[in-house]
Design an enzyme around this catalytic site. Structure first.
Site, PDB file in Angstrom:
ATOM      1  N   HIS A 125     -16.439 -25.448 151.156  1.00  0.00           N
ATOM      2  CA  HIS A 125     -16.330 -24.757 149.861  1.00  0.00           C
ATOM      3  C   HIS A 125     -16.359 -23.243 150.046  1.00  0.00           C
ATOM      4  O   HIS A 125     -15.541 -22.521 149.466  1.00  0.00           O
ATOM      5  CB  HIS A 125     -17.478 -25.204 148.956  1.00  0.00           C
ATOM      6  CG  HIS A 125     -17.598 -24.419 147.692  1.00  0.00           C
ATOM      7  ND1 HIS A 125     -17.032 -24.828 146.500  1.00  0.00           N
ATOM      8  CD2 HIS A 125     -18.214 -23.225 147.424  1.00  0.00           C
ATOM      9  CE1 HIS A 125     -17.303 -23.931 145.568  1.00  0.00           C
ATOM     10  NE2 HIS A 125     -18.009 -22.951 146.105  1.00  0.00           N
ATOM     11  N   GLU A 126     -17.288 -22.760 150.850  1.00  0.00           N
ATOM     12  CA  GLU A 126     -17.415 -21.313 151.027  1.00  0.00           C
ATOM     13  C   GLU A 126     -16.237 -20.725 151.800  1.00  0.00           C
ATOM     14  O   GLU A 126     -15.755 -19.635 151.477  1.00  0.00           O
ATOM     15  CB  GLU A 126     -18.730 -20.994 151.734  1.00  0.00           C
ATOM     16  CG  GLU A 126     -19.973 -21.405 150.972  1.00  0.00           C
ATOM     17  CD  GLU A 126     -20.040 -20.808 149.575  1.00  0.00           C
ATOM     18  OE1 GLU A 126     -19.504 -19.701 149.371  1.00  0.00           O
ATOM     19  OE2 GLU A 126     -20.624 -21.439 148.687  1.00  0.00           O
ATOM     20  N   HIS A 174     -13.214 -20.105 149.588  1.00  0.00           N
ATOM     21  CA  HIS A 174     -13.160 -18.844 148.833  1.00  0.00           C
ATOM     22  C   HIS A 174     -12.381 -17.787 149.615  1.00  0.00           C
ATOM     23  O   HIS A 174     -11.641 -16.985 149.034  1.00  0.00           O
ATOM     24  CB  HIS A 174     -14.578 -18.335 148.554  1.00  0.00           C
ATOM     25  CG  HIS A 174     -15.261 -19.010 147.409  1.00  0.00           C
ATOM     26  ND1 HIS A 174     -14.751 -19.018 146.125  1.00  0.00           N
ATOM     27  CD2 HIS A 174     -16.422 -19.720 147.351  1.00  0.00           C
ATOM     28  CE1 HIS A 174     -15.570 -19.676 145.321  1.00  0.00           C
ATOM     29  NE2 HIS A 174     -16.583 -20.125 146.046  1.00  0.00           N
ATOM     30  N   GLU A 216     -14.436 -21.577 141.383  1.00  0.00           N
ATOM     31  CA  GLU A 216     -15.375 -22.516 142.004  1.00  0.00           C
ATOM     32  C   GLU A 216     -14.758 -23.910 142.114  1.00  0.00           C
ATOM     33  O   GLU A 216     -14.895 -24.582 143.142  1.00  0.00           O
ATOM     34  CB  GLU A 216     -16.673 -22.569 141.201  1.00  0.00           C
ATOM     35  CG  GLU A 216     -17.498 -21.302 141.275  1.00  0.00           C
ATOM     36  CD  GLU A 216     -17.934 -20.969 142.692  1.00  0.00           C
ATOM     37  OE1 GLU A 216     -18.304 -21.896 143.432  1.00  0.00           O
ATOM     38  OE2 GLU A 216     -17.890 -19.785 143.061  1.00  0.00           O
TER      39      GLU A 216
END
Length: 350
Positions: free
Chosen positions: A201-202, A205, A256
Site C-alpha cells: 500500500h505504501e 503511493h 488511499e
C-alpha cells in the site's frame, strides 16, 4: 497507511489550516467617521444613522467591473483561458486504476521534496531508529525486496528504517524509496503477508505519485480559498472547512483506495496471498479505538476497505496465477495435498 506521515508533507489540509491562521482579518468597507459631537449636533427629534455594512461589497464591486469594463472582462477571460489550458495540458492517467487527475509536479521535483521530508523525519526520530541488523529491520527489508520488482521502481535508492515505537501502528514511504515502519505495526501484521499488505500500500503511493498530486492540488485549493474569503469576506477558517470537506478529504480517500488496489496487485504479483489483505484489515478494524465517520476522515473506513479488497480479489488472484510464481505455487499446493501437509503460509513470523 493508517495516518500517512508522508501525506502530511504534501497535505492540502495542513496548508489550508496555515492559510486560515495566517490570513489577516478582513476589515469591513471604510465608513465615514463621525465628527466630534460639538461639530455635528443633530436637529431635535432626529436620530443618527448607523453606518451600513455591505457583506458582499467586494463581490458586487467585481460584478460592477464585469458589467462596465471591457478591459476587466478581457483580462479575466484571458486568465481563465490560461488556467484552463494549463490544467488540460497536465491531465494524466494513474497506473493500474486508470483514474484521470491533474498533476504538474515532475518526478524530479517530487523527489526533491521527499528528500527534505526524509531529512526532517530522520531528525525527528533520531535515537529511536533500530539498526539494520535488528530482526525487525531484517524482516521489513526481506518483504520489501520481494515487492520492489513488481513496483517498477527498482532504480530507487531504497532504505528501510524501523522506528522503535511499540504503541504506534503506522508506516509510510517517502518519495525516493525511504521506508519507515513503526514497530507497533508489526504485531498486528502477524505474518509476512500482512506486512506485505502494508508495504505494498505504501509503495503504491509512490508508484501513483500521490505526493506530487497533492502538491498540485494545493496550487488550486489555496487560490480558491483566498478568492472566496476575499470576495465574500469569509473568515479563513470557513474557506478552509468548505474546501477541506468538499475537495481535500474526498481526494485523499480516493488516493488511499487507489493505493489499496495497486498494493494488492503488487503483493499478488510478488507471490503473496492477496486474501491475507482482508485478514489484515479485519484485525485493523478490531484494533481501532475510535471510529471516525468516513466523510470526516482522510482514509476510507476499515469496513469499506475490506469490501473493496474482496471485490478486487479475483483480479489479484489472476495476477498471481499469471506471475512467474504461479506455476510454482500450483506444484507446491499439489505436493502438500498429496503428502497431507498442512498449509503453513499463514504462520506468524513471531
Amino acid at each position: 497507511m493508517l495516518r500517512n506521515y508522508a501525506s502530511r508533507f504534501f497535505n492540502a489540509s495542513s496548508l489550508l489550516k496555515q492559510f486560515a491562521r495566517a490570513r489577516p482579518t478582513v476589515l469591513p468597507p471604510r465608513v465615514q467617521l463621525a465628527r466630534p459631537y460639538a461639530q455635528s449636533r443633530l436637529p431635535p427629534g432626529s436620530q443618527r444613522q448607523r453606518p451600513q455594512y455591505n457583506r458582499f461589497g467586494r463581490a458586487q464591486g467585481i460584478k460592477y467591473l464585469w458589467q462596465t469594463s471591457s478591459t476587466f472582462r478581457y483580462g479575466l477571460g484571458t486568465a481563465g483561458a490560461g488556467a484552463t489550458t494549463f490544467v488540460a495540458l497536465n491531465i494524466e492517467t494513474v497506473p493500474v486504476s486508470g483514474r484521470k487527475r491533474f498533476n504538474w509536479v515532475s518526478p524530479k521535483y517530487e523527489q526533491e521534496m521527499g528528500e527534505a521530508q526524509y531529512q526532517q523525519t530522520m531528525q525527528q526520530f533520531q535515537g529511536a531508529i533500530l539498526p539494520d541488523h535488528h530482526p525487525y529491520s531484517k524482516l521489513v527489508r526481506k518483504v520489501l525486496d520481494r515487492l520492489i520488482p513488481a513496483s517498477g521502481l527498482e532504480n530507487e535508492a531504497w532504505e528501510v528504517h524501523v522506528i522503535n515505537a511499540p504503541n504506534e501502528m503506522n508506516a509510510f514511504v517517502v518519495p525516493g524509496g525511504k521506508v519507515f515502519v513503526f514497530s507497533g505495526l508489526l504485531g498486528i501484521c502477524e505474518t509476512e503477508e500482512g506486512l506485505a499488505t502494508v508495504l505494498g500500500h505504501e509503495i503504491a503511493h509512490n508508484v501513483a505519485h500521490h505526493a506530487a498530486e497533492n502538491y498540485s492540488r494545493i496550487s488550486i485549493v489555496l487560490p480558491l480559498a483566498w478568492l472566496a474569503s476575499y470576495m465574500f469576506d469569509f473568515s479563513g477558517q470557513l474557506a478552509y472547512m468548505v474546501l477541506d470537506y468538499a475537495y481535500s478529504k474526498p481526494g485523499s480517500r480516493r488516493q488511499e483506495s487507489e493505493a489499496d488496489r495497486i498494493g494488492l496487485m503488487m503483493m499478488a504479483q510478488s507471490c503473496y496471498n492477496p486474501e491475507e489483505a482482508v485478514h489484515l484489515w479485519q484485525r485493523m478494524e478490531k484494533a481501532e479505538k475510535v471510529k471516525i465517520p468516513q466523510f470526516l476522515s482522510t482514509h476510507p473506513s476499515s469496513h469499506n476497505r475490506i469490501g473493496q479488497i474482496k471485490a478486487w480479489l479475483p483480479e489479484a488472484e489472476q495476477k498471481r496465477a499469471d506471475s512467474e510464481c504461479g506455476r510454482t505455487i500450483e506444484y507446491a499446493n499439489g505436493f502438500r495435498q498429496a503428502m497431507g501437509i498442512e498449509d503453513e503460509s499463514r504462520g506468524s513470523f513471531w
